[in-house]
Design a protein around this motif. Sequence first.
Motif, short mmCIF file in Angstrom:
data_model
loop_
_atom_site.label_atom_id
_atom_site.label_comp_id
_atom_site.label_asym_id
_atom_site.label_seq_id
_atom_site.Cartn_x
_atom_site.Cartn_y
_atom_site.Cartn_z
N THR A 200 50.77 -5.52 -4.69
CA THR A 200 52.23 -5.57 -4.57
C THR A 200 52.75 -4.39 -3.77
O THR A 200 53.60 -4.54 -2.89
N ASP A 201 52.26 -3.19 -4.08
CA ASP A 201 52.72 -2.00 -3.35
C ASP A 201 52.39 -2.10 -1.87
O ASP A 201 53.21 -1.75 -1.01
N LEU B 242 43.29 -6.59 -1.43
CA LEU B 242 43.78 -6.90 -0.09
C LEU B 242 44.09 -8.39 0.03
O LEU B 242 43.59 -9.20 -0.76
N PRO B 243 44.90 -8.77 1.03
CA PRO B 243 45.13 -10.20 1.24
C PRO B 243 43.81 -10.92 1.48
O PRO B 243 42.88 -10.37 2.06
N ALA B 244 43.75 -12.15 1.04
CA ALA B 244 42.53 -12.94 1.24
C ALA B 244 42.25 -13.08 2.73
O ALA B 244 43.15 -13.25 3.55
N SER B 245 40.97 -12.98 3.08
CA SER B 245 40.56 -13.10 4.47
C SER B 245 39.57 -14.24 4.62
O SER B 245 38.52 -14.25 3.98
N ALA B 246 39.91 -15.19 5.51
CA ALA B 246 39.02 -16.33 5.73
C ALA B 246 37.75 -15.92 6.46
O ALA B 246 36.72 -16.60 6.38
N THR B 247 37.81 -14.78 7.16
CA THR B 247 36.66 -14.35 7.96
C THR B 247 35.89 -13.21 7.31
O THR B 247 34.90 -12.73 7.87
N ALA C 118 42.68 -2.56 9.71
CA ALA C 118 43.73 -3.30 9.00
C ALA C 118 44.25 -2.49 7.81
O ALA C 118 45.45 -2.31 7.64
N TYR C 119 43.32 -2.02 6.98
CA TYR C 119 43.68 -1.23 5.80
C TYR C 119 42.71 -0.06 5.67
O TYR C 119 41.57 -0.11 6.16
N VAL C 120 43.16 0.98 5.00
CA VAL C 120 42.29 2.10 4.66
C VAL C 120 42.56 2.51 3.22
O VAL C 120 43.65 2.28 2.68
N SER C 121 41.56 3.11 2.60
CA SER C 121 41.77 3.73 1.29
C SER C 121 41.08 5.08 1.27
O SER C 121 40.07 5.28 1.96
N MET C 122 41.67 6.00 0.53
CA MET C 122 41.17 7.37 0.45
C MET C 122 41.05 7.73 -1.03
O MET C 122 42.03 7.62 -1.77
N HIS C 123 39.88 8.16 -1.43
CA HIS C 123 39.61 8.42 -2.84
C HIS C 123 39.10 9.85 -3.01
O HIS C 123 38.06 10.21 -2.45
N LEU C 124 39.81 10.65 -3.79
CA LEU C 124 39.38 12.02 -4.05
C LEU C 124 38.22 12.03 -5.03
O LEU C 124 38.29 11.42 -6.10
N MET C 125 37.16 12.71 -4.65
CA MET C 125 36.02 12.88 -5.55
C MET C 125 36.06 14.24 -6.25
O MET C 125 35.78 14.34 -7.44
#
Length: 231
Positions: free
Chosen positions: A10-11, A121-126, A158-165
């Motif tokens: 949603t965000d 993420l949005p569904a991707s057909a590919t 398309a999208y990225v995510s960043m995760h602090l370890m």
Amino acid sequence: MISARQSITTDLAERGYCLLRGRDLLLGPDHPATLSELAGAWNDLPADPYLAEPHRYRFRRHARYRYEGGKLTRQPDGPYFQSKKDNKLFGGTERTFAPVTPEAGGNPFLLELLQFNIDQLPASATGWDVNIHLVRIVGSRDAVGEPVPEGVHRDGFAYVSMHLMKRENVVGGETEVCGEDGTHLLKGVLEHPLDSLYLDDRALLHYTSPISPADTEPARRDMLLVSYDQN
């Protein structure tokens, strides 16, 4: 199974980004042990060969995955490419980094986190092409560590995510999210393990300020950086 207390989907759809604190990522009973094992991989990262001496403040490994038909599969190691438009310092050329070790690349927590992220993420057909980078930035009394030497930018996916370890003895390292017009949408610090930021990379820009040590010991900021692109 990993889940979250807020809707990342949603965000992303409504704002183009989601800041998820580690405390709001819900883990299963086996996850702390496998997460600890994964975090140890940041102690075995070679220097980024594309930063000229004496700027050895960034250490990293890279791996590629393919998500298709509900299955995540590691791909053969290969170069990482960004356009010159997206990365003014290093774009326009294929960069080859040391590969993520088989142990870290097959870590159960890592694979579950990647699966969880893709599900948001949005569904991707590919399907999705996924790149991961294990990155450590070190700051010292002699030199600050720059998480983003290229400045405010997008990664070109398309999208990225960043995760602090891990964030250890750090001053600075403030992350910003900006609109195309320079409007500041978010400014804050990823401070605790698994504090995470998800971005629609096509719509927004991001940046993280340099880090320096709070005392005489080096500052260390360990990040898992992930990109997701449709073929």
